[in-house]
Design an enzyme around this catalytic site. Structure first.
Site, short mmCIF file in Angstrom:
data_model
loop_
_atom_site.label_atom_id
_atom_site.label_comp_id
_atom_site.label_asym_id
_atom_site.label_seq_id
_atom_site.Cartn_x
_atom_site.Cartn_y
_atom_site.Cartn_z
CB SER A 213 28.96 -0.96 -36.24
OG SER A 213 27.78 -1.99 -35.70
CG PHE B 87 30.43 8.33 -32.24
CD1 PHE B 87 29.68 9.70 -32.31
CD2 PHE B 87 30.14 7.71 -30.69
CE1 PHE B 87 29.09 10.24 -31.58
CE2 PHE B 87 29.38 8.51 -29.79
CZ PHE B 87 28.46 9.86 -30.27
CB VAL C 287 35.67 -2.18 -34.46
CG1 VAL C 287 37.10 -3.56 -34.33
CG2 VAL C 287 35.61 -1.10 -33.43
CE LYS D 233 36.30 2.32 -30.28
NZ LYS D 233 35.91 2.59 -28.94
CG ASP E 94 30.12 2.09 -21.85
OD1 ASP E 94 29.02 0.92 -20.90
OD2 ASP E 94 29.94 1.28 -22.54
CE LYS F 93 28.64 -1.60 -23.20
NZ LYS F 93 27.23 -0.46 -24.15
CG ASN G 138 32.18 -2.33 -23.92
OD1 ASN G 138 32.69 -2.87 -24.41
ND2 ASN G 138 31.94 -1.58 -22.89
CG ASP H 111 33.72 0.94 -25.83
OD1 ASP H 111 34.57 2.06 -26.11
OD2 ASP H 111 32.67 1.42 -26.06
CB THR I 224 25.39 0.79 -20.28
OG1 THR I 224 26.04 0.72 -21.36
CG2 THR I 224 23.74 -0.10 -21.23
#
Ligand code: ATP
Length: 359
Positions: free
Chosen positions: A21, A24, A27, A42, A139, A141, A144, A161, A180
């Site tokens: 999760s 927003f 999944v 998703k 994003d 990281k 992901n 993502d 992040t």
């Protein structure tokens, strides 16, 4: 323009267990009622009115969908379909069942640099394709970077993502402070115009962690981490890098560069001798060097602990908020919850809505 099907997703798919999760939505594993094939659904909550903070703006979801539709590549998660109801958009994605790359590596007793390079090459191939389409992920990281099937002898990387991803159009500047803290580039923190080079900074950070089990700029607080990034305050501590090759350090040094123009691109990375050795000596050195697996395991355990801590904190905030709002509250097991349910009541500034919790 992306086509969102107005039909009910549950008429076509059986909704099964939660896979993960995010800010927003959730999944979930879903099963195609006709073919029996499994996918990942998703479920994203959509803002019901312009003045509400709850959920995502529809235009943001459209952007994620359009980007995923433009990116058909073996190292990028594939989007199959999109459904839309009054309050939710559901993306039907390829099911990535091998878990996170970092978890897969943390289960090993040893990993040669040459083996780590096989994974990094696949990440770079995905990025090269993405960047050649003028799209940046913004994003990148460990959470992901997933594997399609960890039991395969050569597991395939899948980047997931694309919620913060952006498609650049010529002559238009793009700035954003989302991301992040541990992995964001200096130009993001400085709110400067961004390009695909911001992703390359994150690759530098991820490679540094993979080799040493240390996060190069990690401070005690997010503020401290951001300060360390701006000061380019990092080093190759011998205690953590004693088994690392000089070529690997050179690779990182050419990514953790303050000026985005001087940073290696994904294409240049794929030509760097650490990734693609030219001489026999270079090839041999990759097989003689290994990642600091003990330190890496510790880093990963701490990362997972922080992720579950954040999740528990999020759930507690959610339940106490519901209790506070309704007096008595019976949880509905079928309701799909997400972090933005909480963010709404705490009225976070819009610019920080998509800033991730530090992991
Ligand atoms: P965040 O707010 O952290 O960015 P998000 O709402 O954008 O999250 P994702 O990061 O796309 O959602 O997904 C959340 C989690 O769900 C992932 O960390 C992963 O564990 C799982 N997940 C996402 N996509 C898939 C997929 N295609 N197959 C399997 N699991 C997935």
């Amino acid at each position: 323009m992306a086509v969102f099907k107005p039909e009910n997703v549950e008429d076509f798919y059986v909704i099964e267990e939660v896979l993960g999760s995010g800010h927003f939505g959730q999944v979930r594993k879903v099963r195609d009622k006709t073919t029996g094939t499994f996918w990942a659904g998703k479920f994203l909550k959509i803002r019901k009115s312009a003045c509400s903070h709850l959920g995502l703006e529809r235009s943001g979801v459209e952007q994620e969908v359009e980007i995923l539709q433009a990116l058909k590549h073996p190292n990028i998660v594939n989007l199959k379909d999109v459904f839309e109801s009054r309050s939710e958009v559901v993306l039907i994605l390829e099911l990535v069942s091998g878990g996170e790359l970092f978890d897969f590596i943390a289960e090993k007793e040893n990993l040669l640099e040459s083996e780590a390079i096989e994974f990094i090459t696949q990440i770079l191939e995905g990025l090269k394709f993405m960047h050649s389409n003028n799209i940046a992920h913004f994003d990148l990281k460990p959470e992901n970077i997933m594997l399609s099937d960890k039991l395969s002898p050569r597991p395939n990387i899948k980047l997931i993502d694309f919620g913060l991803a952006y498609h650049f159009s010529q002559g238009k500047e793009y700035r954003s402070t989302s991301g992040t803290p541990q992995y964001i580039a200096p130009e993001v923190i400085n709110y400067e115009p961004l390009g695909t080079a911001a992703d390359m900074w994150s690759i530098g950070v991820i490679t540094y962690i993979l080799l040493s089990g240390l996060s190069p700029f990690q401070g005690d607080t997010d503020e401290e981490t951001l300060k360390n990034i701006l000061a380019l305050k990092y080093e190759f501590n011998y205690h953590y890098f004693s088994t690392t090759s000089a070529m690997a350090k050179d690779f990182i040094l050419k990514l953790l560069v303050n000026n985005p123009i001087e940073r290696m691109s994904a294409e240049e990375c794929l030509r760097h001798p650490w990734i693609k050795p030219i001489t026999r000596k270079q090839a041999v050195s990759r097989n003689r060097s290994s990642i600091n697996i003990r330190s890496f395991k510790k880093f990963n355990a701490k990362r997972k602990w922080k992720m579950s801590y954040n999740m528990v904190r999020m759930c507690n905030r959610f339940f106490s908020l519901r209790l506070h709002c309704k007096g008595s509250f019976k949880p509905d097991p079928l309701e799909r919850k997400c972090e933005s349910d909480v963010e709404d009541a705490e009225s976070n500034p819009a610019s920080l809505m998509r800033r991730r919790l530090s992991s």
